[in-house]
Design a protein around this motif. Sequence first.
Motif, PDB file in Angstrom:
ATOM      1  N   PRO A 241       0.825  -1.208   0.000  1.00 15.41           N
ATOM      2  CA  PRO A 241       0.000   0.000   0.000  1.00 15.41           C
ATOM      3  C   PRO A 241       0.858   1.256   0.000  1.00 15.41           C
ATOM      4  O   PRO A 241       1.964   1.275   0.531  1.00 15.41           O
ATOM      5  N   PRO A 243      -0.827   4.985   0.098  1.00 11.52           N
ATOM      6  CA  PRO A 243      -1.787   6.084  -0.078  1.00 11.52           C
ATOM      7  C   PRO A 243      -1.110   7.443  -0.006  1.00 11.52           C
ATOM      8  O   PRO A 243       0.048   7.561   0.413  1.00 11.52           O
ATOM      9  N   PRO A 268      -1.395   3.591  -8.785  1.00 12.56           N
ATOM     10  CA  PRO A 268      -2.833   3.413  -9.003  1.00 12.56           C
ATOM     11  C   PRO A 268      -3.469   2.646  -7.846  1.00 12.56           C
ATOM     12  O   PRO A 268      -2.875   1.706  -7.306  1.00 12.56           O
ATOM     13  N   ASP A 269      -4.656   3.086  -7.456  1.00 12.31           N
ATOM     14  CA  ASP A 269      -5.395   2.437  -6.372  1.00 12.31           C
ATOM     15  C   ASP A 269      -4.603   2.430  -5.070  1.00 12.31           C
ATOM     16  O   ASP A 269      -4.722   1.514  -4.243  1.00 12.31           O
ATOM     17  N   ASP A 270      -3.753   3.455  -4.884  1.00 13.08           N
ATOM     18  CA  ASP A 270      -2.969   3.617  -3.654  1.00 13.08           C
ATOM     19  C   ASP A 270      -2.034   2.442  -3.396  1.00 13.08           C
ATOM     20  O   ASP A 270      -1.744   2.083  -2.246  1.00 13.08           O
ATOM     21  N   GLU A 271      -1.508   1.864  -4.460  1.00 11.52           N
ATOM     22  CA  GLU A 271      -0.596   0.730  -4.323  1.00 11.52           C
ATOM     23  C   GLU A 271       0.556   0.861  -5.311  1.00 11.52           C
ATOM     24  O   GLU A 271       0.450   1.543  -6.329  1.00 11.52           O
TER      25      GLU A 271
END
Length: 481
Positions: A241, A243, A268-271
Amino acid sequence: MNKPLRHVWLVVSVLFVLLFTSTTYFQVIAQPRLNAHGQNDRTLYNEYGRHRGPIVVDGHAIASSQESGDTYGYLRTYDPGAMYAPVTGYYSVVYGFTGIERSLNDTLSGEADSLFYHRISDILSGRQGQGATVELTLDAGAQQAAWDALDGRRGAVVALDPETGAILAMVSAPSFDPNELATHDTSAVSQAWSALNEDSSRPLTNRAIGGDLYPPGSAFKLITASAALESGDYTADSVIPGPGTYQLPNSSSVMNNFSEGRQDACGPDDESTLAEALRQSCNTSFAMLGVAVGEDQLRSTAEDFGFGKDLSIPMGVTPSRIGEDLDAAQLATTSIGQYETRVTPLQMAMVAGAFANDGVVMQPQLVQAVRTADLSTVAELTPREFGQPLSASNAAQMRQMMVGVVEDGTGAAAAIDGVEVGGKTGTAEWGTDRAPHSWFVGYGQTEQRKVAVAVVVEEGGYGSRTAAPIAQDVMEAVIQP
């Protein structure tokens, strides 16, 4: 024997016993205390009246003794002085000695146990006794490059050979001229001493191995990443992760990814992958990674690199450290090189060296050889393993990730054409209303040569802008002299 003669004999016997006892006491029992007494001029003159061996770098004597023509017998001189002063230290008739002058005093003065038979040989042949020559591992070109690149700014540079542990450069700035403390003009020495100690920039401190130590900032992410790989739960391609912001566990504090206050996610998508997180130097990724890995694994890995361990090169090195009994919020900030994490540049050069040496940390050493006046070798550098914080395969993954930092990340200013360079920058916060310290920790290698380096510039700002170009100059001086 009549009574008067017996009395005389008894008195003479008692006097003889007292004389024998007092002589034994002062020559054997009290000798160390009397020799160490500050008012014992005889000991002082004996110490400074001996020829002292030179300290040598690449065949040039950076510290040597010459006849002084006064009551002291010999004068210690340094050439060049300031660039090597944190290593040589000073040899003063007023304030004693520091650095190599202190750590190897017995060797330089000729009094070391290893020189016993050479002293006997000098006595039997009627030669004047001489101290041994100490040849250092320093590379004159790398030392000069580090000195020039720091250009008087407060900070330090350490470079070493990852395969042998030989220290190739050790610069601390600002520095001082040891000749001013070695002169026999005691009044001038006292004035120079007062000026140096009153200087707020602390020129007498060897920042490379001691002093107050530094927070490493994002350069510590190399250790956090190593701990994650060694846990067996992660690889360079593991998705973690990242963020834009991270509220620290059980805390009202919020961590951002960039010091300017931007709250960009790491992917992307906090990853992102671990490799990408290192390339971008994502704070939230490594804070969360450190919490997931746990304090025990992080501490164990740091200790295997050398944290918390006593070290002699032969000068004493202040142990690097991380905080104790960390809660989750403290562990998160520790994992990005903040909170109570404090390091020496030498320690961070050892960290970089492990990646270039298949995961093995070598014992750092500053002495290449010790030789007598007739050039016979008394001691010579023998490479010794210090520890293995990560496997060869994990070290290879770390190199791959660090190369990405230099080729397409924050460490681009350290790149050298035709050389594999891997590293990590750091921008370490250390006080309110103060500019952060600038770091670069990394390695450079070709088929012929390897070098590991650590650079810190106090209040230098971004490591990518200030420390990385200095590291480039030093690595280039070693690999492409």
